[in-house]
Scaffold this active site. Structure first.
Site, PDB file in Angstrom:
ATOM      1  CB  SER A 169      -0.852  -0.003   1.286  1.00  0.00           C
ATOM      2  OG  SER A 169      -1.420   1.271   1.526  1.00  0.00           O
ATOM      3  CE1 TYR A 226      -4.422  -1.996   5.194  1.00  0.00           C
ATOM      4  CE2 TYR A 226      -3.218   0.016   4.683  1.00  0.00           C
ATOM      5  CZ  TYR A 226      -3.949  -1.080   4.268  1.00  0.00           C
ATOM      6  OH  TYR A 226      -4.203  -1.269   2.928  1.00  0.00           O
TER       7      TYR A 226
END
Ligand code: NAD
Length: 260
Positions: free
Chosen positions: A142, A155
Site C-alpha cells: 500500500s 496497518y
C-alpha cells in the site's frame, strides 16, 4: 502469456484480489482463489472465471491468519495443479483508531493477515519455485508501506513490514528466476475502503458522495480511484519476462499520493 502457470491469489473473493485473479486468468494462468464470502457466490465466481478464460480455477478457504491452513493451501495447490508458480499475497484487513484505544486484538489480526501470512505463504511456496527456477511473488502492500496516516498504526506497521519482507526475499532469490516485488496502491474503491467512506460520512454529516470526494481530495491528487483492473494489469506485467530483473521493487499505483 501465462498459459500453463498456476497462480494463488490470497483474498481474491473481493476487491483488488479479484481484479488480480481476473487479470492473471485472462493471461492464461490457472488459479487458486482464496478468501471469505458466501459459498454460492464464490462457486459462481469460480466456475465463471473457469468458463470465461478456459482455465482451471480451484477455491481454497484457508484463513490467512492461520499458518497451518496457509501451508495446507500451498501443498494442496501443488498437488492438485502441479505447482505454485505465482503467489500474490493480497489478503488484508483494516481497522482505524487512535493508538491509545486501538484494540490489541485488532493489532494482532492485522499483523497476522496483512504481514505474517505472506511470510508463511512464501516459505511454503518457495521450494517449488526453486525446483523449477521460475516464480513470481507479488505482495500487495500500500502507499501505507511508505508513508503513514493517522489512526492506522497496525496497518501502516504491517505494510511497512511487508515492503521489508519483499526486499529480503528479493535478495535471497536474486540469482534465480524467481522475483519478489510489491505493489503499493493508493485509494481503490473496494469494500475495505467503502467502510471508511461510510464512517466518514456519518462522522462529518456528509452524503456518501461528499465523503468519497473528501477522502480522495485529502491524499490522492488525481481525484480518482485506482481500479482493481489496473492493479491486476500491473501484476500481469510483473509476471512477464520484461520484469525479470525487477527485484525488491515497490510500485505505486496511487494517483500521485506519494509524489507529494
Ligand atoms: P477487500 O475487503 O475488498 O478484500 C479483502 C479480501 O481478503 C477478501 O477476499 C477477504 O475475504 C479476504 N480476507 C480477509 N481476511 C482474510 C483471512 N483471514 N483469510 C483469507 N482471506 C481473507 O479489500 P481490498 O481493498 O481489495 O484489499 C486487498 C488488499 O489491498 C489488502 O491487502 C489491502 O491492504 C490492500 N490495499 C487496498 C487499498 C484500497 O484502497 N482498497 C489500498 C492499498 C492497499
Amino acid at each position: 502469456m501465462l498459459k500453463g502457470k498456476t497462480a494463488i491469489v490470497t483474498g481474491s473473493t473481493s476487491g483488488i484480489g479479484l481484479g488480480i485473479a481476473r487479470a492473471l486468468g485472462e493471461a492464461g494462468a490457472n488459479l487458486v482463489l482464496n478468501g471469505f464470502g458466501d459459498a454460492d457466490q464464490i462457486e459462481k465466481l469460480r466456475s465463471g472465471l473457469a468458463a470465461e478464460f478456459g482455465i482451471r480455477v480451484d477455491y481454497n478457504a484457508a484463513d490467512m491468519s492461520r499458518p497451518e491452513q496457509i501451508h495446507a493451501m500451498i501443498a494442496s495447490a501443488q498437488e492438485q495443479l502441479g505447482a505454485v508458480d505465482i503467489l500474490v499475497n493480497n489478503a488484508g484487513i483494516q481497522h482505524t483508531s487512535p493508538i491509545e484505544t486501538f484494540p490489541a486484538e485488532r493489532w494482532d489480526a492485522i499483523l497476522a493477515i496483512n504481514l505474517s501470512s505472506a511470510f508463511h505463504a512464501i516459505q511454503a511456496a518457495l521450494p517449488g519455485m526453486r525446483a523449477s527456477n521460475w516464480g513470481r511473488i507479488i505482495n500487495i502492500a500500500s502507499v501505507h508501506g511508505l508513508v503513514a496516516s493517522v489512526d492506522k498504526s497496525a496497518y501502516v506497521a504491517a505494510k511497512h513490514g511487508i515492503l521489508g519482507l519483499t526486499k529480503a526475499v528479493a535478495l535471497e532469490t536474486a540469482k534465480t528466476g524467481i522475483t519478489c516485488n510489491a505493489v503499493c496502491p493508493g485509494w481503490v474503491l473496494t469494500p475495505l475502503v467503502q467502510k471508511q467512506i461510510d464512517a466518514r460520512a456519518e462522522r462529518d454529516g456528509q452524503t456518501i458522495e461528499q465523503a468519497r470526494s473528501a477522502l480522495l481530495g485529502e491524499k490522492q491528487p488525481s481525484g480518482d480511484f485506482a481500479t482493481p483492473e489496473e492493479i491486476g494489469a500491473v501484476c500481469v506485467f510483473l509476471c512477464s519476462s520484461a520484469a525479470a530483473q525487477m527485484r525488491g521493487a515497490a510500485l505505486p499505483v496511487d494517483g500521485g499520493w506519494l509524489a507529494q
